[in-house]
Write a protein that holds these residues in place. Structure first.
Motif, mmCIF file in Angstrom:
data_model
loop_
_atom_site.group_PDB
_atom_site.id
_atom_site.type_symbol
_atom_site.label_atom_id
_atom_site.label_comp_id
_atom_site.label_asym_id
_atom_site.label_seq_id
_atom_site.Cartn_x
_atom_site.Cartn_y
_atom_site.Cartn_z
ATOM 1 N N VAL A 2 0.957 -1.029 0.142
ATOM 2 C CA VAL A 2 -0.121 0.205 0.265
ATOM 3 C C VAL A 2 0.518 0.982 0.166
ATOM 4 O O VAL A 2 1.322 1.464 0.621
ATOM 5 C CB VAL A 2 -0.572 -0.172 1.214
ATOM 6 N N VAL A 3 0.988 2.304 -1.295
ATOM 7 C CA VAL A 3 1.490 3.731 -1.129
ATOM 8 C C VAL A 3 0.755 4.345 -0.724
ATOM 9 O O VAL A 3 0.021 4.568 -1.313
ATOM 10 C CB VAL A 3 2.032 3.243 -2.272
ATOM 11 N N GLN A 4 0.913 5.069 -0.041
ATOM 12 C CA GLN A 4 0.049 6.458 0.243
ATOM 13 C C GLN A 4 1.451 7.949 0.785
ATOM 14 O O GLN A 4 1.569 7.776 1.790
ATOM 15 C CB GLN A 4 -0.845 5.727 1.877
ATOM 16 N N GLY B 122 8.118 -6.746 -9.037
ATOM 17 C CA GLY B 122 7.548 -7.489 -9.944
ATOM 18 C C GLY B 122 6.845 -7.569 -8.846
ATOM 19 O O GLY B 122 4.869 -8.070 -8.407
ATOM 20 N N ALA B 123 6.492 -6.538 -7.825
ATOM 21 C CA ALA B 123 5.603 -6.036 -6.332
ATOM 22 C C ALA B 123 4.177 -4.928 -7.136
ATOM 23 O O ALA B 123 5.231 -4.796 -8.329
ATOM 24 C CB ALA B 123 6.419 -5.626 -5.607
ATOM 25 N N VAL B 124 3.512 -5.094 -6.206
ATOM 26 C CA VAL B 124 2.152 -4.387 -6.812
ATOM 27 C C VAL B 124 1.618 -3.482 -6.066
ATOM 28 O O VAL B 124 1.194 -3.731 -4.684
ATOM 29 C CB VAL B 124 1.032 -5.174 -6.770
ATOM 30 N N PRO B 125 1.552 -1.966 -6.400
ATOM 31 C CA PRO B 125 1.674 -0.857 -5.068
ATOM 32 C C PRO B 125 0.159 -1.045 -5.822
ATOM 33 O O PRO B 125 -0.841 -1.585 -6.363
ATOM 34 C CB PRO B 125 2.377 0.222 -6.563
ATOM 35 N N VAL B 126 -0.638 -0.580 -4.480
ATOM 36 C CA VAL B 126 -1.964 -0.724 -4.003
ATOM 37 C C VAL B 126 -2.218 1.365 -3.541
ATOM 38 O O VAL B 126 -1.658 1.380 -2.674
ATOM 39 C CB VAL B 126 -2.680 -1.340 -2.910
ATOM 40 N N PHE B 127 -2.531 1.672 -4.638
ATOM 41 C CA PHE B 127 -2.739 3.402 -4.165
ATOM 42 C C PHE B 127 -3.719 3.259 -2.906
ATOM 43 O O PHE B 127 -4.615 2.965 -2.925
ATOM 44 C CB PHE B 127 -3.070 3.760 -5.250
ATOM 45 N N SER B 128 -3.211 4.583 -1.892
ATOM 46 C CA SER B 128 -4.404 4.886 -0.721
ATOM 47 C C SER B 128 -3.911 6.596 -0.957
ATOM 48 O O SER B 128 -2.542 7.054 -0.892
ATOM 49 C CB SER B 128 -3.740 4.248 0.421
ATOM 50 N N LEU B 129 -5.012 7.254 -0.862
ATOM 51 C CA LEU B 129 -4.392 8.274 -0.743
ATOM 52 C C LEU B 129 -4.100 9.041 0.556
ATOM 53 O O LEU B 129 -4.967 8.378 1.236
ATOM 54 C CB LEU B 129 -6.856 9.180 -1.181
ATOM 55 N N PRO B 130 -3.710 10.238 0.555
ATOM 56 C CA PRO B 130 -2.844 10.776 1.723
ATOM 57 C C PRO B 130 -4.301 10.380 3.022
ATOM 58 O O PRO B 130 -4.006 11.004 4.328
ATOM 59 C CB PRO B 130 -2.417 11.533 1.379
ATOM 60 N N ALA B 131 -5.638 11.493 2.304
ATOM 61 C CA ALA B 131 -6.564 11.310 3.115
ATOM 62 C C ALA B 131 -7.051 10.693 3.723
ATOM 63 O O ALA B 131 -7.974 10.213 4.958
ATOM 64 C CB ALA B 131 -7.207 12.437 2.582
ATOM 65 N N HIS B 132 -6.441 9.549 3.630
ATOM 66 C CA HIS B 132 -7.692 8.389 4.039
ATOM 67 C C HIS B 132 -6.724 7.484 5.406
ATOM 68 O O HIS B 132 -5.438 8.117 5.877
ATOM 69 C CB HIS B 132 -6.792 6.315 3.168
ATOM 70 N N ARG B 133 -7.900 6.615 5.896
ATOM 71 C CA ARG B 133 -7.055 6.947 7.655
ATOM 72 C C ARG B 133 -7.492 5.594 8.101
ATOM 73 O O ARG B 133 -7.389 4.854 6.825
ATOM 74 C CB ARG B 133 -8.169 7.852 8.608
ATOM 75 N N SER B 134 -6.993 5.094 9.352
ATOM 76 C CA SER B 134 -7.109 3.544 9.635
ATOM 77 C C SER B 134 -8.044 2.686 8.657
ATOM 78 O O SER B 134 -8.353 2.004 8.854
ATOM 79 C CB SER B 134 -6.927 3.781 11.142
ATOM 80 N N TYR B 135 -9.146 4.162 9.099
ATOM 81 C CA TYR B 135 -10.522 2.745 8.479
ATOM 82 C C TYR B 135 -10.816 2.188 6.778
ATOM 83 O O TYR B 135 -10.815 0.976 6.793
ATOM 84 C CB TYR B 135 -12.006 3.380 8.584
ATOM 85 N N GLU B 136 -10.319 2.998 6.635
ATOM 86 C CA GLU B 136 -9.812 2.794 4.809
ATOM 87 C C GLU B 136 -8.676 1.946 4.526
ATOM 88 O O GLU B 136 -8.722 1.066 3.541
ATOM 89 C CB GLU B 136 -9.543 3.969 3.911
ATOM 90 N N PHE C 136 -0.858 15.003 10.430
ATOM 91 C CA PHE C 136 -1.570 13.731 10.494
ATOM 92 C C PHE C 136 0.259 12.530 11.057
ATOM 93 O O PHE C 136 0.685 12.515 10.120
ATOM 94 C CB PHE C 136 -1.997 13.509 9.764
ATOM 95 N N ASP C 137 -0.512 11.099 11.957
ATOM 96 C CA ASP C 137 1.346 10.627 12.233
ATOM 97 C C ASP C 137 0.227 8.691 11.562
ATOM 98 O O ASP C 137 -0.444 9.053 11.976
ATOM 99 C CB ASP C 137 0.323 9.963 13.558
ATOM 100 N N HIS C 138 0.886 10.150 9.857
ATOM 101 C CA HIS C 138 0.514 8.716 9.157
ATOM 102 C C HIS C 138 1.378 7.508 9.505
ATOM 103 O O HIS C 138 1.254 5.825 9.809
ATOM 104 C CB HIS C 138 1.008 8.448 8.133
ATOM 105 N N VAL C 139 2.593 7.581 10.592
ATOM 106 C CA VAL C 139 3.643 6.351 10.647
ATOM 107 C C VAL C 139 2.856 5.744 12.180
ATOM 108 O O VAL C 139 2.914 4.532 11.685
ATOM 109 C CB VAL C 139 5.285 7.130 11.487
ATOM 110 N N GLY C 140 2.392 6.240 13.238
ATOM 111 C CA GLY C 140 1.393 6.044 13.944
ATOM 112 C C GLY C 140 0.732 4.737 13.525
ATOM 113 O O GLY C 140 0.793 3.802 14.612
ATOM 114 N N MET C 141 -0.317 5.306 12.925
ATOM 115 C CA MET C 141 -1.508 4.950 12.096
ATOM 116 C C MET C 141 -1.193 3.577 10.975
ATOM 117 O O MET C 141 -1.567 2.210 11.679
ATOM 118 C CB MET C 141 -1.766 4.930 11.063
ATOM 119 N N SER C 142 0.373 3.813 11.009
ATOM 120 C CA SER C 142 0.381 2.340 10.114
ATOM 121 C C SER C 142 1.240 0.854 10.908
ATOM 122 O O SER C 142 0.989 0.214 10.783
ATOM 123 C CB SER C 142 1.971 2.663 8.794
#
Length: 547
Positions: A79-81, A99-113, A135-141
């Protein structure tokens, strides 16, 4: 074929190859070829950095080597956010080369999405910014890694906040051995885009190396891109519109330069257009309206901007007519979907076509049908119906969604888009709304898009959105939500104008709500679900029970 993806029939694959639409070149190899041709030219500009084609190529190799050292390899989903910045491009190409596959995620997404995307894709890693708008994306991840069994790594671009757990991985510090080059099957998924629905969690759209490679070549040709092109990435880079319509990848394919805008405001974008001599950008109608409002455009030299693409939502004609007089550039209307089909007006189209239609498909192999949304029978020429389509860059099925796929696709592989359209005598597409974007008022079906077009013709209505509000007598009442330009108009004034325009009485608004701004989805569209809930809440707070 990645488990969970829907394969195309071999006959179709052979036909697209024979016609030259599909070339068999993986996206990671495409960057290698672009870098060999345009080595020292500037590829990316953003966050104070200027990266050449050769620099981007070697950056992607370093990331691929480092990610391989973490055990990430062919078929793994990541997942690339990330926000609009050069890192997004480098990370994606590094993953392509593994050969890995990125899954796009918007920066505005939060833990639910993000949890949904990780669980649905079986992601092994999550790429996040160290700091993004507080916003603490690292902490969420890090927290999500405890909840999603497949998720092993938090990969960080930039410096994380103090106190971040030590097991996060800083991408800037990754090192590793290049290893053997991986050659993915070009008919397999290269990355996942997100469906644009506003009422449920997004579905995953697998885009293949072959189909997306063709998409960027076809759209770059329609738009006349070349080494002189300077593209401004305004919308989030995770959008199909920004990523490849022709967007970032189409510009790199043509040898041009991509400039990243951290936000879409005129204060940010107009100085970038002037400084970098931007020639092309793509926006949604809400941003176009923002750019043409006030006089900010008069304070900057926007003369380099040759073409403004507007898409993703209905562009009403009277707004389209303002683009050239106000911004001084040509307009290109675009209709598209992350699932595939793209239509565009052309530079040599007559004004009526550019101002009032969404143009023609970009590929001669695109097949369009306009069908009755209930019976599925073909609509008569000029009639409104649901757009049903198939082609060399339109998916055959959502990822791991067999039940939904059974209703979203016909037996012969056509995608039921849910868009209401009609075709002009010339063959241009006109988008009339969504199958479900209607208000059922006392049994009468009222198109929200149609009524919005009429409302925005009022001189003191800047933007309008029509939503359904529950009503005990009518079932649903028609609520006109208006952002005013100056003094807000009243309901009698709006109804009088609509009647004078020939609008039937059953389509007239029952309710009027005034807004300073509309809630938006992550895709920059008006969030009608949130707007309808707010309008209903306002009505309840006033104690109104009947329209």
């Amino acid at each position: 074929m990645l488990d969970g993806c829907v394969a195309r029939p071999q006959e179709e694959i052979d036909r697209y190859r024979a016609a030259g639409y599909w070339t068999g070149e993986p996206l990671g190899a495409a960057l290698r070829r672009w870098a060999a041709t345009h080595r020292d030219r500037t590829a990316l500009v953003g966050e104070g950095r200027r990266i050449s084609y050769a620099g981007l190529d070697s950056w992607a190799d370093r990331l691929a080597a480092g990610l391989r050292g973490l055990g990430i390899g062919p078929g793994d989903r990541v997942v690339v956010q990330l926000p609009n910045a050069p890192d997004f491009v480098a990370v994606c190409f590094g993953l392509f080369r593994l050969g890995a596959v990125p899954v796009f995620s918007l920066p505005a997404h939060r833990s639910y999405e993000v949890r949904h995307l990780c669980e649905l894709s079986g992601a092994v890693a999550h790429v996040v910014p160290g700091s993004q708008r507080g916003f603490d994306h690292v902490g969420m991840s890090v927290a999500l890694r405890k909840e999603v069994p497949s998720l092993r790594h938090t990969l960080v671009v930039g410096e994380p906040r103090p106190g971040t757990p030590g097991d996060v991985v800083l991408l800037d510090g990754l090192t590793g051995h290049p290893g053997k080059a991986y050659a993915p099957d070009p008919t397999d998924a290269a990355f996942f885009l997100l469906s644009g629905g506003t009422t449920a969690l997004p579905k995953l759209i697998p885009r293949t190396h072959d189909d997306y490679g063709y998409q960027i070549r076809a759209t770059a040709e329609v738009c006349g891109l070349g080494p002189q092109t300077v593209y401004l990435a305004v919308l989030p880079v995770e959008f199909n519109f920004t990523w490849g319509c022709p967007g970032i990848l189409g510009t790199l394919h043509a040898g041009g330069t991509v400039v990243f805008a951290p936000d879409p405001s005129p204060d940010t974008c107009f100085p970038l257009i002037a400084a970098e001599r931007v020639t092309l950008t793509s926006v949604v109608p809400t941003i176009a309206h923002l750019w043409m409002g006030g006089n900010e455009h008069a304070r900057h030299d926007l003369s380099s901007l040759a073409l403004l693409q507007i898409g993703s939502a209905k562009l009403h004609r009277h707004v389209a007519e303002q683009v050239r007089p106000v911004l001084g550039c040509a307009l290109q209307q675009v209709f598209g979907m992350a699932e595939g089909l793209l239509t565009m007006t052309r530079r040599d189209d007559p004004d009526d076509v550019v101002l009032a239609t969404q143009g023609r498909p970009v590929s001669p192999a695109d097949v369009i049908r306009v069908a009755d949304p209930v019976t599925g029978e073909r609509a008569e020429p000029g009639e409104v119906g649901e757009l049903v389509t198939r082609g060399p860059y339109t998916l055959r099925g959502y990822y791991r969604a067999p039940e939904h796929n059974r209703t979203a696709f016909t037996d012969d592989g056509f995608f039921r888009s849910g868009d209401l359209v009609r075709l002009t005598a010339r063959g241009d597409l006109v988008v009339e709304g969504r199958v479900k974007d209607v208000v059922i008022r006392g049994g009468d079906k009222v198109s929200a898009t149609e009524l919005e077009g009429h409302l925005t013709r009022h001189p003191r209505v800047a933007q309008a959105a029509v939503v359904a509000v529950p009503d005990p007598a009518l079932g649903e009442a028609i609520c006109a939500c208006v952002m005013p330009d100056g003094d807000p108009p009243g309901m009698p004034e709006l109804r009088c104008m609509l009647r004078e325009s020939g609008v039937a009485d059953f389509k007239l608004p029952d309710l009027l709500e005034i807004y300073d701004a509309f809630p938006l989805t992550g895709l920059g569209k008006v969030d009608k679900k949130a707007l309808a809930a707010d309008a209903a809440g306002r009505r309840a707070a006033r104690g109104e029970e009947n329209h």
